[in-house]
Motif scaffolding. Structure first.
Motif, PDB file in Angstrom:
ATOM      1  N   ILE A  68       0.838  -1.208   0.000  1.00  0.00           N
ATOM      2  CA  ILE A  68       0.000   0.000   0.000  1.00  0.00           C
ATOM      3  C   ILE A  68       0.868   1.251   0.000  1.00  0.00           C
ATOM      4  O   ILE A  68       0.651   2.174  -0.792  1.00  0.00           O
ATOM      5  N   VAL A  69       1.871   1.310   0.865  1.00  0.00           N
ATOM      6  CA  VAL A  69       2.748   2.487   0.941  1.00  0.00           C
ATOM      7  C   VAL A  69       3.540   2.638  -0.353  1.00  0.00           C
ATOM      8  O   VAL A  69       3.691   3.746  -0.872  1.00  0.00           O
ATOM      9  N   GLY A  70       4.042   1.531  -0.903  1.00  0.00           N
ATOM     10  CA  GLY A  70       4.778   1.594  -2.164  1.00  0.00           C
ATOM     11  C   GLY A  70       3.910   2.101  -3.300  1.00  0.00           C
ATOM     12  O   GLY A  70       4.348   2.927  -4.108  1.00  0.00           O
ATOM     13  N   GLY A  71       2.684   1.612  -3.392  1.00  0.00           N
ATOM     14  CA  GLY A  71       1.763   2.072  -4.428  1.00  0.00           C
ATOM     15  C   GLY A  71       1.452   3.548  -4.297  1.00  0.00           C
ATOM     16  O   GLY A  71       1.419   4.294  -5.284  1.00  0.00           O
ATOM     17  N   PHE A  72       1.256   3.996  -3.063  1.00  0.00           N
ATOM     18  CA  PHE A  72       0.993   5.415  -2.829  1.00  0.00           C
ATOM     19  C   PHE A  72       2.207   6.256  -3.211  1.00  0.00           C
ATOM     20  O   PHE A  72       2.070   7.324  -3.811  1.00  0.00           O
TER      21      PHE A  72
END
Length: 108
Positions: A68-72
């Motif tokens: 999730i953090v990487g995608g954001f």
């Protein structure tokens, strides 16, 4: 009851449930092993539902958070890069340069 010889076993912090390939479950305990190697796992199903299974593997929480953090981060970097590109293009056009759109290429 769960025991791992040579490792510390404790209650699982938080509530993690999963449903993968027809198997569903909920995390009830976790163990941290000090190093790679072979360990003896003892599992007693006191109070467990009939058909209870023991699943061993790395936790999913950290992996989900990283995704999730990487995608954001990728989305945010793309938005910033796009904004910079638009601002630079507009500034060049205002100064009279047309950028790549105004370059005449020789005809063959």
């Amino acid at each position: 009851m769960l025991a791992v010889v040579g490792a510390e076993v404790g209650d699982h912090s938080g509530s993690v449930s999963y449903s993968i390939s027809g198997h569903t479950g909920q995390s009830v305990a976790s163990a941290r092993v000090p190093r790679d190697g072979r360990y003896r796992v003892v599992f007693g199903a006191d109070g467990a539902s009939p058909g209870a299974e023991l699943a061993i593997g790395p936790g999913l929480g950290g992996r989900i958070v990283r995704i999730i953090v990487g995608g954001f981060a990728v989305f945010l970097l793309g938005a910033i890069a796009g904004t910079v590109l638009i601002v630079v293009t507009q500034a060049r056009r205002r100064r009279g340069g047309q950028g790549a759109a105004g370059v005449a290429l020789p005809m063959r």
